[in-house]
Scaffold this motif. Structure first.
Motif, short mmCIF file in Angstrom:
data_model
loop_
_atom_site.label_atom_id
_atom_site.label_comp_id
_atom_site.label_asym_id
_atom_site.label_seq_id
_atom_site.Cartn_x
_atom_site.Cartn_y
_atom_site.Cartn_z
N LEU A 122 -4.02 -0.87 -17.96
CA LEU A 122 -2.87 -1.71 -18.29
C LEU A 122 -1.60 -1.16 -17.66
N ASP A 123 -1.39 0.16 -17.74
CA ASP A 123 -0.20 0.76 -17.14
C ASP A 123 -0.20 0.56 -15.63
N VAL A 124 -1.37 0.73 -15.01
CA VAL A 124 -1.46 0.57 -13.57
C VAL A 124 -1.14 -0.87 -13.17
N LEU A 125 -1.73 -1.83 -13.85
CA LEU A 125 -1.49 -3.23 -13.50
C LEU A 125 -0.04 -3.63 -13.75
N ASP A 126 0.56 -3.10 -14.80
CA ASP A 126 1.97 -3.39 -15.06
C ASP A 126 2.85 -2.85 -13.94
N ARG A 127 2.56 -1.65 -13.48
CA ARG A 127 3.35 -1.05 -12.40
C ARG A 127 3.18 -1.83 -11.11
N LEU A 128 1.97 -2.27 -10.82
CA LEU A 128 1.75 -3.06 -9.61
C LEU A 128 2.53 -4.38 -9.68
N ALA A 129 2.55 -4.99 -10.84
CA ALA A 129 3.29 -6.24 -11.00
C ALA A 129 4.78 -6.02 -10.78
N GLU A 130 5.31 -4.90 -11.26
CA GLU A 130 6.72 -4.58 -11.05
C GLU A 130 7.07 -4.52 -9.57
N LEU A 131 6.12 -4.04 -8.77
CA LEU A 131 6.36 -3.82 -7.34
C LEU A 131 5.86 -4.98 -6.48
N ASP A 132 5.42 -6.07 -7.11
CA ASP A 132 4.89 -7.23 -6.39
C ASP A 132 3.69 -6.84 -5.54
N LEU A 133 2.84 -5.98 -6.10
CA LEU A 133 1.61 -5.56 -5.45
C LEU A 133 0.42 -6.18 -6.15
N ILE B 231 -8.26 2.02 -9.03
CA ILE B 231 -7.85 0.69 -8.59
C ILE B 231 -7.16 0.86 -7.25
N VAL B 232 -7.45 -0.03 -6.31
CA VAL B 232 -6.78 0.02 -5.01
C VAL B 232 -5.71 -1.06 -4.99
N ALA B 233 -4.47 -0.63 -4.78
CA ALA B 233 -3.33 -1.53 -4.71
C ALA B 233 -3.11 -1.98 -3.28
N ALA B 234 -2.60 -3.20 -3.12
CA ALA B 234 -2.34 -3.73 -1.78
C ALA B 234 -1.11 -4.62 -1.82
N GLY B 235 -0.42 -4.68 -0.66
CA GLY B 235 0.75 -5.54 -0.57
C GLY B 235 1.72 -5.03 0.46
N PRO B 236 2.98 -5.44 0.41
CA PRO B 236 3.98 -5.02 1.39
C PRO B 236 4.07 -3.50 1.49
N ALA B 237 4.24 -3.02 2.70
CA ALA B 237 4.24 -1.58 2.92
C ALA B 237 5.32 -0.87 2.12
N ASP B 238 6.49 -1.49 1.97
CA ASP B 238 7.54 -0.81 1.20
C ASP B 238 7.17 -0.70 -0.27
N GLY B 239 6.44 -1.68 -0.80
CA GLY B 239 5.98 -1.60 -2.17
C GLY B 239 4.98 -0.47 -2.37
N ILE B 240 4.08 -0.29 -1.41
CA ILE B 240 3.11 0.82 -1.47
C ILE B 240 3.85 2.16 -1.43
N GLN B 241 4.90 2.25 -0.62
CA GLN B 241 5.68 3.49 -0.56
C GLN B 241 6.36 3.77 -1.90
N ARG B 242 6.89 2.75 -2.53
CA ARG B 242 7.55 2.93 -3.82
C ARG B 242 6.53 3.30 -4.89
N LEU B 243 5.32 2.74 -4.80
CA LEU B 243 4.26 3.10 -5.74
C LEU B 243 3.91 4.58 -5.62
N ALA B 244 3.79 5.06 -4.38
CA ALA B 244 3.45 6.47 -4.16
C ALA B 244 4.56 7.38 -4.65
N ALA B 245 5.81 6.93 -4.52
CA ALA B 245 6.94 7.75 -4.95
C ALA B 245 7.08 7.79 -6.47
N ALA B 246 6.65 6.72 -7.13
CA ALA B 246 6.76 6.66 -8.59
C ALA B 246 5.49 6.05 -9.16
N PRO B 247 4.44 6.85 -9.30
CA PRO B 247 3.13 6.33 -9.76
C PRO B 247 3.18 5.90 -11.22
#
Length: 315
Positions: A138-149, A160-176
């Motif tokens: 649930l936490d993972v999916l909520d975070r992905l939704a926040e980043l439009d991933l 879970i493997v996240a996918a989407g715009p490269a800048d969103g993936i960078q923000r995910l890595a910076a704040a998991p």
């Protein structure tokens, strides 16, 4: 009852076909499949660099070819209706051959179309993927939704493997997400998301011109773990999975319900074999990586044939 699982992109390694091509029969098959794919699969599987085989247009037909080199030997040892077959992402094409739905040549051809089309779709805009390990779903999916991933792949075992715009993936890595770690993946773009729609259209056109037969073994869909019996539904799902998440976790749950006594992990075997062993230690897993593994796998299959009832969809 047996399970047969086929890996997806990311399992490839340089030189992975070298041992197989010492057998003239395997070498001849690969030359034939090279023509179907319009690619030099012999070179890609023996001498090509890691960077070359990581390219989407090369990796996908190469992986399907690797899995299918084992097909002739193993198919003889599996009676009709005795196996349940599943493939991860492009591995679903490999699985369709083991289930009797596609010919090996048609599966290679479709994998080549798929790989080229997905590679081209990746070039349209900067997208990427990252593995998210740990944390609550649930936490993972909520975070992905926040980043439009998008959650593009559910691998089970807390990944879970996240996918989407490269800048969103960078923000995910910076704040998991809380309790999770994020590992960006060296892929060309956001597979199994709407970014792949142009590729879905290309695969649809190729699949429409390809014969699909009724399966002779149980075939699990990696969209939801359901058993598929209709050739037309299998065709449509193989097309749609280009833009839909891979629910490998649901395939694993289906296998747990069916309780196969033995699971063959097709080459390259390590990734899916390890997932199966971690999640269901009660299932005996036989990895098939090199030609000498074929005799061992076939012997295990033949020894176990007749010990249980044939597979059935209601399991």
């Amino acid at each position: 009852m047996f399970a047969i699982v086929a890996p997806g992109q990311g399992a490839q390694t340089p030189g992975m076909l070298s041992g197989w091509l010492r057998d003239p029969a395997h070498a001849e098959r690969l030359r034939h499949w090279s023509g179907a794919a319009d690619l030099d699969l012999v070179h890609l599987g023996t001498r090509a660099s890691a960077a070359a085989i990581a390219r989407t247009e090369n990796a996908q037909p190469l992986l399907v070819a690797h899995g299918l080199l084992a097909h002739e030997a193993l198919a003889r040892a599996v009676p009709e209706g005795a196996a349940v077959v599943a493939g991860h992402s492009v591995g679903e094409l490999t699985a369709a051959v083991y289930a009797g739905v596609l010919t090996s040549t048609d599966a290679i051809r479709l994998a080549a179309v798929r790989g080229r089309a997905m590679g081209a779709a990746c070039d349209a805009e900067p997208t990427s993927m990252a593995a998210v390990v740990g944390g609550s779903e649930l936490d993972v999916l909520d975070r992905l939704a926040e980043l439009d991933l998008t959650a593009a792949t559910f691998n089970g075992t807390g990944q879970i493997v996240a996918a989407g715009p490269a800048d969103g993936i960078q923000r995910l890595a910076a704040a998991p997400p809380r309790g999770a770690t994020v590992k960006p993946l060296p892929v060309a773009g956001a597979f199994h998301t709407p970014f792949m729609e142009p590729a879905r259209q290309a695969v649809a056109a190729a699949a429409a011109a390809t014969r699909f037969d009724r399966p002779r073994q149980l075939l699990l869909s990696n969209a939801d773990g359901a058993v598929l019996t209709s050739p037309e539904e299998i065709r449509q799902r193989l097309v749609d999975q280009v833009v839909r998440p891979v629910r490998w976790d649901l395939c694993l749950r289906a296998l747990a319900r069916m309780q196969p006594g033995l699971a063959l992990s097709l080459p390259p075997a390590r990734t899916l074999a390890n997932i199966l062993k971690r999640q269901y230690p009660g299932i005996a897993v036989v990895p098939v990586n090199v030609p000498r593994d074929l005799a061992k796998a076939a012997a295990r299959l033949e020894a176990d044939t007749g010990k249980g009832e044939p597979a059935h969809a209601g399991a």
